[in-house]
Enzyme design. Structure first.
Site, PDB file in Angstrom:
ATOM      1  N   ASP A  20       0.850  -1.206   0.000  1.00  0.00           N
ATOM      2  CA  ASP A  20       0.000   0.000   0.000  1.00  0.00           C
ATOM      3  C   ASP A  20       0.885   1.256   0.000  1.00  0.00           C
ATOM      4  O   ASP A  20       1.923   1.269   0.656  1.00  0.00           O
ATOM      5  CB  ASP A  20      -0.853   0.052   1.281  1.00  0.00           C
ATOM      6  N   ASP A  49       0.466   8.182   7.876  1.00  0.00           N
ATOM      7  CA  ASP A  49       0.648   6.769   8.265  1.00  0.00           C
ATOM      8  C   ASP A  49       1.944   6.640   9.067  1.00  0.00           C
ATOM      9  O   ASP A  49       2.004   6.048  10.151  1.00  0.00           O
ATOM     10  CB  ASP A  49       0.786   5.879   7.014  1.00  0.00           C
ATOM     11  N   GLU A  66       1.031  -2.217  10.746  1.00  0.00           N
ATOM     12  CA  GLU A  66       0.806  -2.286   9.305  1.00  0.00           C
ATOM     13  C   GLU A  66       1.937  -1.577   8.567  1.00  0.00           C
ATOM     14  O   GLU A  66       2.280  -1.910   7.439  1.00  0.00           O
ATOM     15  CB  GLU A  66      -0.536  -1.624   8.937  1.00  0.00           C
ATOM     16  N   GLU A  67       2.519  -0.573   9.236  1.00  0.00           N
ATOM     17  CA  GLU A  67       3.515   0.267   8.554  1.00  0.00           C
ATOM     18  C   GLU A  67       4.933  -0.270   8.672  1.00  0.00           C
ATOM     19  O   GLU A  67       5.874   0.359   8.199  1.00  0.00           O
ATOM     20  CB  GLU A  67       3.450   1.715   9.095  1.00  0.00           C
ATOM     21  N   ASP A  80      -2.873  -0.921  13.421  1.00  0.00           N
ATOM     22  CA  ASP A  80      -2.938  -0.181  12.166  1.00  0.00           C
ATOM     23  C   ASP A  80      -2.961   1.281  12.601  1.00  0.00           C
ATOM     24  O   ASP A  80      -4.002   1.792  13.002  1.00  0.00           O
ATOM     25  CB  ASP A  80      -4.204  -0.543  11.378  1.00  0.00           C
ATOM     26  N   LEU A 118      -2.875   4.196  11.231  1.00  0.00           N
ATOM     27  CA  LEU A 118      -3.772   5.151  10.600  1.00  0.00           C
ATOM     28  C   LEU A 118      -4.601   4.398   9.550  1.00  0.00           C
ATOM     29  O   LEU A 118      -4.149   4.161   8.431  1.00  0.00           O
ATOM     30  CB  LEU A 118      -2.968   6.294   9.945  1.00  0.00           C
ATOM     31  N   ASP A 119      -5.795   4.006   9.952  1.00  0.00           N
ATOM     32  CA  ASP A 119      -6.673   3.261   9.036  1.00  0.00           C
ATOM     33  C   ASP A 119      -7.524   4.260   8.258  1.00  0.00           C
ATOM     34  O   ASP A 119      -8.090   5.188   8.844  1.00  0.00           O
ATOM     35  CB  ASP A 119      -7.580   2.351   9.864  1.00  0.00           C
ATOM     36  N   GLU A 138      -6.437  -5.510  12.093  1.00  0.00           N
ATOM     37  CA  GLU A 138      -7.705  -4.901  11.674  1.00  0.00           C
ATOM     38  C   GLU A 138      -8.867  -5.834  12.023  1.00  0.00           C
ATOM     39  O   GLU A 138      -9.690  -5.537  12.885  1.00  0.00           O
ATOM     40  CB  GLU A 138      -7.685  -4.589  10.162  1.00  0.00           C
TER      41      GLU A 138
HETATM   42  P1  AFP Z   1      -6.482   2.739   3.397  1.00  0.00           P
HETATM   43  O1  AFP Z   1      -5.945   2.834   4.800  1.00  0.00           O
HETATM   44  O2  AFP Z   1      -5.439   2.367   2.376  1.00  0.00           O
HETATM   45  O3  AFP Z   1      -7.313   3.919   2.996  1.00  0.00           O
HETATM   46  O4  AFP Z   1      -7.458   1.479   3.387  1.00  0.00           O
HETATM   47  C1  AFP Z   1      -8.575   1.562   4.243  1.00  0.00           C
HETATM   48  C2  AFP Z   1      -9.059   0.146   4.377  1.00  0.00           C
HETATM   49  O5  AFP Z   1      -8.016  -0.656   4.851  1.00  0.00           O
HETATM   50  C3  AFP Z   1     -10.263   0.056   5.300  1.00  0.00           C
HETATM   51  O6  AFP Z   1     -10.247   1.031   6.288  1.00  0.00           O
HETATM   52  C4  AFP Z   1     -11.436   0.219   4.360  1.00  0.00           C
HETATM   53  O7  AFP Z   1     -12.582  -0.470   4.813  1.00  0.00           O
HETATM   54  C5  AFP Z   1     -10.926  -0.387   3.063  1.00  0.00           C
HETATM   55  O8  AFP Z   1      -9.493  -0.314   3.112  1.00  0.00           O
HETATM   56  C6  AFP Z   1     -11.391   0.378   1.851  1.00  0.00           C
HETATM   57  O9  AFP Z   1     -10.922  -0.338   0.748  1.00  0.00           O
HETATM   58  P2  AFP Z   1     -11.323   0.149  -0.731  1.00  0.00           P
HETATM   59  O10 AFP Z   1     -10.574   1.448  -0.911  1.00  0.00           O
HETATM   60  O11 AFP Z   1     -10.856  -0.949  -1.640  1.00  0.00           O
HETATM   61  O12 AFP Z   1     -12.817   0.340  -0.751  1.00  0.00           O
END
Ligand code: AFP
Length: 322
Positions: A61, A67, A89-90, A108, A110-111, A272
């Site tokens: 990612d 992050d 995660e990082e 995680d 920063l989700d 997560e």
């Molecule tokens: P990011 O942290 O890369 O924005 O991803 C967020 C995530 O891990 C989770 O929080 C969301 O439910 C999901 O990904 C969203 O995934 P999509 O962008 O494929 O919908």
């Protein structure tokens, strides 16, 4: 003190040293969350928070500046806590802190990174596990049912903490004046049924047939086999979708799909799916990979992905029948 924990918090953890370590670590994580929330609140006033750093995490990612900064804030503060190992995660591998400490943390930091620049709620997810003898991996490579604590912070209209130690779910809110997390709800209960689902519908052509059939039946509404009209929400931040489902019920789905790299889903089991599942189950809901209870699943890789379906018991059971 960044958080005013409820009377008897973590009392269900019988070992005194472990219980005290959990209490101290939750206090430290609350301090870290306050610092992260402070950064989030600046948004574009802080140059490049949501910018790609050009680096990637272990899972490929894009890593946003926030992050990395969030991970650095957490690890710096955890050095003051009784924590043996920290996985994130990082970070590719495991950070050794105080190997004699009774607990470990996975996070995680920063989700929802892709939402940083859009002013949509994002958060920090964490799991606390007992330290196991031997290699550091031994403390993380185990089913989620062995967690001591599961929780997540949400940086949104409120900065909140939703947490369980296995004795129900508590909601704390960061009180703007005192800048302290205070208890808002002592026993969060999830509605057993709610005709509302969260899924990234843009991926429909990649889903396995059972998921496609379930979503089509939701779309068929009251005239279809589910005999009720479903609503839909998709925030794209797990913590925001989970927080909504805890407050009004519903169903979240991020299934494994046919895209390369998504054969086992998108969300990571250790930091997560496991902690969110612990909270959801303690609030009276269910959490599976579409069929099997998440917290039973073995884990053999820090960044292992898993299909993730959770929320109101009734809706999760319907999906498993498909
Ligand atoms: P990011 O942290 O890369 O924005 O991803 C967020 C995530 O891990 C989770 O929080 C969301 O439910 C999901 O990904 C969203 O995934 P999509 O962008 O494929 O919908």
């Amino acid at each position: 003190m960044s958080i005013k924990l409820s009377t008897g918090f973590a009392d269900n953890i019988s070992n005194k040293e472990t219980r005290n370590a959990v209490i101290k670590t939750v206090q430290v994580l609350a301090e870290a969350a306050k610092k992260i929330a402070y950064l989030c609140a600046h948004g574009p006033l802080l140059e490049g928070l949501g910018a790609n750093t050009g680096a990637n995490n272990a899972d490929g990612d894009d890593q946003k500046a926030l992050d990395i900064q969030s991970d650095e804030i957490i690890i710096a503060l955890l050095k003051n806590a009784p924590v043996a190992y920290y996985a994130s995660e990082e970070e590719e591998g495991i950070n050794t802190l105080d190997p004699s400490a009774p607990i470990c943390v996975a996070s995680d930091p920063l989700d929802g990174s892709s939402n940083i620049d859009t002013n949509v709620s994002i958060g920090t997810i964490f799991s606390i596990l007992p330290t196991m003898p031997g290699a550091a991996e031994n403390s993380f490579f185990r089913p989620g049912k062995e967690q001591l604590v599961g929780g997540f912070f949400v940086y949104g209209p409120q900065t909140s903490l939703i947490i369980t130690t296995g004795n129900g779910v508590e909601l704390y809110v960061l009180e703007p004046k005192s800048k302290q997390f205070v208890l808002a709800i002592g026993d969060l209960q999830l509605a057993t049924a709610k005709a509302e689902y969260a899924i990234n519908a843009a991926n429909a052509r990649h889903w396995q047939p059972p998921i496609q059939n379930f979503i089509n039946d939701c779309l068929a509404g009251v005239d279809g086999p589910l005999a009720e009209n479903y609503n839909m929400r998709w925030v794209g931040s797990l913590v925001a979708d989970a927080s909504r489902i805890l407050s009004r019920g519903g169903l979240f789905l991020y299934p494994a799909d046919a895209r390369t790299g998504y054969e086992k889903g998108r969300l990571r089991q250790l930091y997560e799916a496991n902690p969110v599942s612990f909270v959801i189950e303690q609030a009276g809901g269910s959490a599976t990979d579409g069929k099997t209870r998440i917290m039973e699943l073995p884990l053999s890789d820090l960044h292992q992905r898993v299909g993730f379906v959770f929320g109101s018991k009734k809706q999760v059971e319907i999906v498993s029948h498909y």
